[in-house]
Design an enzyme around this catalytic site. Structure first.
Site, short mmCIF file in Angstrom:
data_model
loop_
_atom_site.label_atom_id
_atom_site.label_comp_id
_atom_site.label_asym_id
_atom_site.label_seq_id
_atom_site.Cartn_x
_atom_site.Cartn_y
_atom_site.Cartn_z
N THR A 199 0.36 -1.50 0.03
CA THR A 199 -0.40 -0.04 -0.05
C THR A 199 0.54 1.36 0.05
O THR A 199 0.37 2.44 0.31
CB THR A 199 -1.01 0.26 1.20
OG1 THR A 199 0.25 -0.16 2.21
CG2 THR A 199 -1.68 -0.67 0.97
N PHE A 220 -0.14 3.41 9.18
CA PHE A 220 0.15 4.63 8.59
C PHE A 220 1.45 3.54 7.32
O PHE A 220 2.13 4.01 6.58
CB PHE A 220 1.40 5.29 9.17
CG PHE A 220 2.05 3.86 10.28
CD1 PHE A 220 3.67 3.79 9.99
CD2 PHE A 220 1.85 3.85 11.25
CE1 PHE A 220 4.15 2.73 10.02
CE2 PHE A 220 2.46 2.71 12.41
CZ PHE A 220 3.80 2.38 11.42
N TYR A 221 0.99 2.05 6.90
CA TYR A 221 1.63 2.38 5.83
C TYR A 221 0.74 2.69 4.65
O TYR A 221 -0.27 1.56 4.37
CB TYR A 221 1.54 0.29 5.82
CG TYR A 221 2.52 -0.57 6.38
CD1 TYR A 221 3.66 0.72 7.08
CD2 TYR A 221 2.19 -1.72 6.81
CE1 TYR A 221 4.87 -0.09 8.20
CE2 TYR A 221 3.75 -1.86 7.63
CZ TYR A 221 4.54 -1.57 8.46
OH TYR A 221 5.39 -1.71 8.95
N GLY A 222 0.57 3.61 3.93
CA GLY A 222 -0.07 4.36 3.23
C GLY A 222 -0.14 5.92 3.43
O GLY A 222 0.68 6.56 4.50
N LYS A 231 0.28 -2.16 13.29
CA LYS A 231 0.75 -1.08 14.05
C LYS A 231 0.37 -0.13 14.39
O LYS A 231 -0.55 0.76 13.51
CB LYS A 231 2.65 -0.97 14.53
CG LYS A 231 3.19 -2.14 14.19
CD LYS A 231 4.18 -1.65 14.32
CE LYS A 231 4.64 -1.78 12.57
NZ LYS A 231 4.18 -2.97 11.72
#
Length: 335
Positions: free
Chosen positions: A22, A54-56, A85
């Site tokens: 992502t 927060f991956y993206g 996370k």
């Protein structure tokens, strides 16, 4: 592969990192391609999936992608150990909010995005908030486990002392740490020992050195301009890359000797250390954006004692150039 459990669910010796899936917003065709990757991972037993809010972006991250996947494949929800996370209040400054209220908000937000398609099996802060004692964060997460809104608790990039302090408050199920042939700190700083003491699974993130250890990157030019490692991470800096590539060349010779790929050698080293000589269960979570890459990474390569000794001798005598993280992110790491 040796079977273990995590929050009561069976796991194998492999997991799947979701970060790069992502990195950019996905269209319908990309969704379909990546859904096949997830299906392949499950087929091969890699059912521990590691994502983050927060991956993206706040509007398009791991959680949104997984919601779409589990809407299409609801039969897979109970098979997956989903680890998420959170806790970063500001990505530009890396400020954290791991207060009780902050953890509650983060879990509520994550569950809201998933919209009932999947329960979060393990949840925790991406780093320790320097303004909040870990005991406070652990106690807040324990209340969320008790309420049934998450299944278990994880910590990330923490010291042995922090692990032991948190474990006195409640059960910690998993600790995430960078572990690879060029990041072996957990075996000398007490982190692996603390996990073993408290029956905590140690999740090895970035086990292939963000691609460097695979041998596919010969020069910095092989990194696309859009890859943030090229511009931000010290080990990929122009002055450090040539020195670090010498390690890759040495690993390539050992991999060729064993007739495996560099990636299989690097992941096999982690799997072979798992559960041996007082070590905890160590689970590598290599990423993969193709079915072929996931198959390669999940190959059950185990090293003999002689091969481990030879490999440890090579990496033990090599000086890695550059730190693991850029300064802004590194300030929250505890080692």
């Amino acid at each position: 592969m040796t079977a273990h459990t995590l929050t009561g669910k069976p796991i194998t010796a492999n997991g799947l990192g979701l970060m790069r899936l992502t990195a950019k917003p996905l269209d319908a065709a990309q969704d379909e391609a990546y859904f096949k990757v997830l299906k392949k991972a499950l087929e091969l037993g890699a059912n521990v999936w590691n994502g983050a809010d927060f991956y993206g972006t706040p509007e398009a991250n791991s959680l949104h992608f997984l919601k779409r996947y589990f809407e299409k494949c609801p039969e897979d929800a109970e098979k997956v150990v989903l680890c998420i996370k959170s806790g970063i209040a500001n990505m530009k400054t890396f400020d954290m909010d791991c207060s009780a209220e902050g953890m509650q908000r983060a879990v509520t937000n994550a569950n809201g995005i998933l919209a009932g398609t999947k329960k979060i099996d393990i949840f925790g802060p991406a780093r320790i908030d320097p303004n909040v004692p870990v005991e406070t964060t652990a106690a807040a997460l324990a209340e969320l486990v008790k309420a049934g809104v998450i299944g278990g608790i994880q910590l990330s990039e923490v010291s042995a002392d922090t692990i032991r302090r948190a474990a006195k408050v409640t059960k910690i199920d998993m600790v995430e740490a960078e572990i690879s042939l060029w990041s072996r700190e957990v075996f000398s700083n007490g982190v692996a020992e603390a996990c073993a003491e408290n029956d905590i699974v140690l999740l090895a993130h970035t086990p292939l050195g963000a691609g460097m250890l695979t041998g596919t990157l010969k020069t910095r030019d092989d990194l696309p301009e859009s890859d943030y490692h090229k511009h931000m991470f010290p080990r990929f800096a122009e002055e450090n890359f040539p020195q670090n590539y010498k390690l890759v060349e040495a690993l390539s010779k050992l991999a060729e000797k064993k007739r495996v790929s560099n990636a299989q050698l690097a992941l096999g080293w982690i799997r072979t250390k798992s559960g041996r000589n007082g070590m905890p269960v160590i689970l590598p979570i290599a990423g993969g954006r193709s079915e072929e890459r996931v198959e390669e990474n999940c190959s059950d390569v185990v090293l003999t004692d002689a091969e481990m000794e030879e490999l440890e001798k090579v990496v033990g005598g090599f000086e890695v150039a550059g730190s693991r993280f850029p300064p802004g992110a590194a300030r929250l790491n505890q080692y």
